[in-house]
Design a protein around this motif. Structure first.
Motif, PDB file in Angstrom:
ATOM      1  N   TYR A   1      63.498  55.229 104.761  1.00 47.51           N
ATOM      2  CA  TYR A   1      62.917  53.943 105.042  1.00 47.51           C
ATOM      3  C   TYR A   1      63.023  53.073 103.885  1.00 47.51           C
ATOM      4  O   TYR A   1      62.619  51.778 103.809  1.00 47.51           O
ATOM      5  CB  TYR A   1      61.242  54.279 105.357  1.00 47.51           C
ATOM      6  N   VAL A   2      63.577  53.357 102.859  1.00 51.05           N
ATOM      7  CA  VAL A   2      63.733  52.434 101.863  1.00 51.05           C
ATOM      8  C   VAL A   2      65.345  52.670 101.348  1.00 51.05           C
ATOM      9  O   VAL A   2      65.712  52.576 100.179  1.00 51.05           O
ATOM     10  CB  VAL A   2      63.020  52.796 100.644  1.00 51.05           C
ATOM     11  N   ASP A   3      66.137  52.608 102.479  1.00 46.10           N
ATOM     12  CA  ASP A   3      67.513  52.691 102.129  1.00 46.10           C
ATOM     13  C   ASP A   3      68.093  51.035 101.950  1.00 46.10           C
ATOM     14  O   ASP A   3      67.581  50.435 101.980  1.00 46.10           O
ATOM     15  CB  ASP A   3      68.365  53.383 103.238  1.00 46.10           C
TER      16      ASP A   3
ATOM     17  N   ASN B   1      55.718  49.983 109.867  1.00 44.85           N
ATOM     18  CA  ASN B   1      55.295  50.718 109.041  1.00 44.85           C
ATOM     19  C   ASN B   1      54.094  51.934 109.545  1.00 44.85           C
ATOM     20  O   ASN B   1      54.313  53.089 109.596  1.00 44.85           O
ATOM     21  CB  ASN B   1      54.677  50.566 107.486  1.00 44.85           C
ATOM     22  N   VAL B   2      53.355  51.274 110.089  1.00 42.42           N
ATOM     23  CA  VAL B   2      52.328  52.134 111.067  1.00 42.42           C
ATOM     24  C   VAL B   2      52.765  52.867 112.117  1.00 42.42           C
ATOM     25  O   VAL B   2      52.503  53.940 112.495  1.00 42.42           O
ATOM     26  CB  VAL B   2      51.195  51.020 111.719  1.00 42.42           C
ATOM     27  N   MET B   3      53.852  52.206 112.742  1.00 42.11           N
ATOM     28  CA  MET B   3      54.464  52.963 113.821  1.00 42.11           C
ATOM     29  C   MET B   3      55.168  54.162 113.151  1.00 42.11           C
ATOM     30  O   MET B   3      55.289  55.223 113.820  1.00 42.11           O
ATOM     31  CB  MET B   3      55.449  52.065 114.698  1.00 42.11           C
TER      32      MET B   3
ATOM     33  N   LEU C   1      63.231  58.782  94.827  1.00 46.81           N
ATOM     34  CA  LEU C   1      62.350  57.789  95.635  1.00 46.81           C
ATOM     35  C   LEU C   1      61.373  56.922  94.248  1.00 46.81           C
ATOM     36  O   LEU C   1      61.254  55.701  94.680  1.00 46.81           O
ATOM     37  CB  LEU C   1      61.338  58.477  96.398  1.00 46.81           C
ATOM     38  N   ALA C   2      61.068  57.684  93.303  1.00 39.85           N
ATOM     39  CA  ALA C   2      60.422  57.257  92.273  1.00 39.85           C
ATOM     40  C   ALA C   2      61.062  56.014  91.692  1.00 39.85           C
ATOM     41  O   ALA C   2      60.788  54.897  91.270  1.00 39.85           O
ATOM     42  CB  ALA C   2      59.928  58.231  91.228  1.00 39.85           C
ATOM     43  N   ILE C   3      62.440  56.305  91.433  1.00 41.75           N
ATOM     44  CA  ILE C   3      63.086  55.509  90.789  1.00 41.75           C
ATOM     45  C   ILE C   3      63.393  54.094  91.725  1.00 41.75           C
ATOM     46  O   ILE C   3      63.242  53.056  91.158  1.00 41.75           O
ATOM     47  CB  ILE C   3      64.691  55.919  90.436  1.00 41.75           C
ATOM     48  N   VAL C   4      63.558  54.325  93.189  1.00 42.49           N
ATOM     49  CA  VAL C   4      63.524  52.970  94.039  1.00 42.49           C
ATOM     50  C   VAL C   4      62.501  52.417  94.048  1.00 42.49           C
ATOM     51  O   VAL C   4      62.445  51.170  93.950  1.00 42.49           O
ATOM     52  CB  VAL C   4      63.763  53.820  95.298  1.00 42.49           C
ATOM     53  N   THR C   5      61.188  53.112  93.730  1.00 42.87           N
ATOM     54  CA  THR C   5      59.958  52.047  93.661  1.00 42.87           C
ATOM     55  C   THR C   5      59.710  51.433  92.590  1.00 42.87           C
ATOM     56  O   THR C   5      59.546  50.124  92.937  1.00 42.87           O
ATOM     57  CB  THR C   5      58.863  53.379  93.961  1.00 42.87           C
TER      58      THR C   5
ATOM     59  N   LEU D   1      53.994  54.950 100.551  1.00 43.04           N
ATOM     60  CA  LEU D   1      54.824  54.409  99.605  1.00 43.04           C
ATOM     61  C   LEU D   1      55.933  53.593 100.065  1.00 43.04           C
ATOM     62  O   LEU D   1      56.351  52.666  99.419  1.00 43.04           O
ATOM     63  CB  LEU D   1      54.940  55.798  98.800  1.00 43.04           C
ATOM     64  N   ALA D   2      56.618  54.288 101.165  1.00 40.02           N
ATOM     65  CA  ALA D   2      57.559  53.577 101.445  1.00 40.02           C
ATOM     66  C   ALA D   2      57.303  51.910 102.176  1.00 40.02           C
ATOM     67  O   ALA D   2      58.127  51.060 101.745  1.00 40.02           O
ATOM     68  CB  ALA D   2      58.335  54.394 102.699  1.00 40.02           C
ATOM     69  N   GLY D   3      56.186  52.179 102.853  1.00 41.92           N
ATOM     70  CA  GLY D   3      55.771  50.654 103.336  1.00 41.92           C
ATOM     71  C   GLY D   3      55.532  49.772 102.111  1.00 41.92           C
ATOM     72  O   GLY D   3      55.864  48.616 102.435  1.00 41.92           O
ATOM     73  N   VAL D   4      54.666  50.216 101.036  1.00 44.10           N
ATOM     74  CA  VAL D   4      54.781  49.381  99.992  1.00 44.10           C
ATOM     75  C   VAL D   4      56.010  48.919  99.366  1.00 44.10           C
ATOM     76  O   VAL D   4      56.056  47.791  99.093  1.00 44.10           O
ATOM     77  CB  VAL D   4      53.772  50.085  98.813  1.00 44.10           C
ATOM     78  N   VAL D   5      57.005  49.666  99.285  1.00 41.38           N
ATOM     79  CA  VAL D   5      58.366  49.266  98.607  1.00 41.38           C
ATOM     80  C   VAL D   5      58.970  48.398  99.634  1.00 41.38           C
ATOM     81  O   VAL D   5      59.552  47.283  99.077  1.00 41.38           O
ATOM     82  CB  VAL D   5      59.115  50.552  98.442  1.00 41.38           C
ATOM     83  N   ASN D   6      58.970  48.347 100.668  1.00 44.07           N
ATOM     84  CA  ASN D   6      59.353  47.478 101.927  1.00 44.07           C
ATOM     85  C   ASN D   6      58.801  46.102 101.824  1.00 44.07           C
ATOM     86  O   ASN D   6      59.605  45.167 101.733  1.00 44.07           O
ATOM     87  CB  ASN D   6      59.303  48.140 103.332  1.00 44.07           C
TER      88      ASN D   6
END
Length: 422
Positions: A35-37, A63-65, A165-169, A257-262
């Motif tokens: 989800y954060v690609d 993100n809710v979906m 994922l932490a680095i992505v964030t 977390l993925a939603g926050v990043v997006n």
């Protein structure tokens, strides 16, 4: 006598302790990397740079979906001990099964193109490496990461993906510290609306980048492998219920977390890149970030993009193997699959195709693959013969069916506006 592992504790006691809960987390974080690609990066930066905060609502809804859908996928694997592709492979006739596999593989291939292209772009931004060579490097490194998943080392693979994922964030959210978004604009962006056909195309791209078909397939396999390695081993209903409780925490934490990043990517583009020429591409956005926020933030952003490409292409390749094994009962070496799925990305880059355009288009392809995975998933998790006492209740089924209807409806509008309307 050795002490039981946290996972064993979790299914033998009357409650899930904190230690046991931590031991059960992981599969959703692997799925969340999808989800954060780099496809998300392209779609979200383009949306924010061109339309400001207009499409924030799309990411919130998607993100809710995604939380709902990924929980259903994990639940299916835990309750049945089988992955979604396996269950479909058992129920579809041969011709339909092969056709279904073909569309699922095409969607997975579109995913892999986006992820490899994104990683190659990051290497070019960081080191000036030519894009085709960068794609090869991404492929080699992703293969090394995949080796950590084999030989019953799923936990090691999960920890590597969580680290990336932490680095992505950090990479994608650091810029917001230096360029915070406009609060009023963010609130206005929560109101659902479009501003012409281009925004519908972008919304479909953002939805395809957020609700990922291959992540749905693979999550059921990851949860099965972690909690139910064999469908023939009986697990008491009380233990299954506790595993599902831990899975809800896993999914909520990972997807939040993925939603926050997006959303952070879109907000960064809206606050930093709006109104500047050329910022609707990743290289252009990176250049604008460097100009506005400094080279350090630019490097951090590029490192986040590289981590995103490396982690997500590893998960995507594993998802493709899961799809083939479940639907066709065929297993091919991951190295062979890695090479086969790497070639299209290398060819596109060698031909000089615009990387950002390829990323956005790949996400549109993904959005059309979503109904093919959502509808079977809803039917299976709503089938009492398959799920027993853990069958989806009506509130959950209605929410899932509403999500599927929204996806199909958005794709229908997209077709009308971009094909018929032209």
């Amino acid at each position: 006598m050795s002490q039981p592992s946290p996972t064993t504790i979790s299914v033998q006691t009357h409650r899930v302790s904190r230690r046991a809960l931590l031991g059960l987390l992981g599969p959703a974080f692997v799925a969340a990397i999808a989800y954060v690609d780099p496809g998300n990066v392209a779609a979200n930066l383009t949306a924010g740079a061109k339309y400001g905060y207009l499409l924030v609502w799309v990411l919130v809804a998607a993100n809710v979906m995604a939380m709902l859908i990924q929980y259903q996928s994990a639940k299916l694997g835990i309750v049945t001990g089988k992955s979604l592709p396996e269950l479909l492979g058992e129920r579809l006739p041969q011709t339909a099964r092969r056709a279904y596999w073909l569309q699922a593989e095409l969607v997975a291939a579109a995913t892999d193109i986006a992820e490899v292209v994104g990683g190659a772009l990051a290497l070019w931004l960081l080191f000036g490496i030519p894009l085709p060579l960068g794609a090869c490097i991404v492929g080699v490194i992703s293969m090394i990461l995949l080796l950590a998943q084999g030989n019953n080392r799923q936990r090691s693979f999960e920890l590597i993906i969580v680290f990336l994922l932490a680095i992505v964030t950090v990479g994608f959210l650091t810029g917001l510290v230096f360029s915070p978004p406009d609060a009023g604009g963010v609130v206005a962006g929560l109101i659902p609306r479009f501003a012409g056909p281009d925004t519908v195309l972008l919304a479909a791209s953002m939805l395809g980048a957020t609700v990922m078909p291959h992540a749905i397939y693979v999550h059921s396999a990851l949860s099965r492998d972690r909690h139910r390695p064999s469908p023939h081993v009986h697990v008491p209903p009380a233990a299954v219920a506790r595993l599902l409780t831990a899975t809800r925490v896993d999914v909520l934490a990972a997807l939040a977390l993925a939603g926050v990043v997006n959303i952070g990517m879109l907000l960064l583009a809206a606050s930093t890149l709006g109104g500047q020429d050329g910022t609707d591409s990743i290289p252009g956005a990176h250049a604008a970030i460097v100009a506005s926020l400094g080279p350090v933030v630019g490097v951090i952003f590029a490192v986040g993009l590289l981590a995103s490409g490396l982690a997500s292409t590893s998960v995507g390749c594993y998802a493709g193997a899961t799809i083939m094994a479940g639907l066709l009962k065929i297993r091919i070496p991951l190295l062979a699959r890695r090479v086969a799925t790497l070639l299209p990305a290398i060819v596109l880059l060698a031909l000089g195709v615009d990387p950002t355009w390829a990323l956005v288009l790949s996400q549109v392809v993904l959005s059309f693959g979503i109904p093919f995975v959502l509808i079977p998933l809803i039917r299976l998790t709503g089938n009492a013969e398959i799920m027993g006492k853990f069958v989806d209740r009506w509130p959950l089924r209605i929410a899932a069916m509403t999500s599927a209807a929204l996806v199909v409806g958005l794709n229908g509008v997209l077709l009308w506006l971009t094909v018929v309307g032209s």
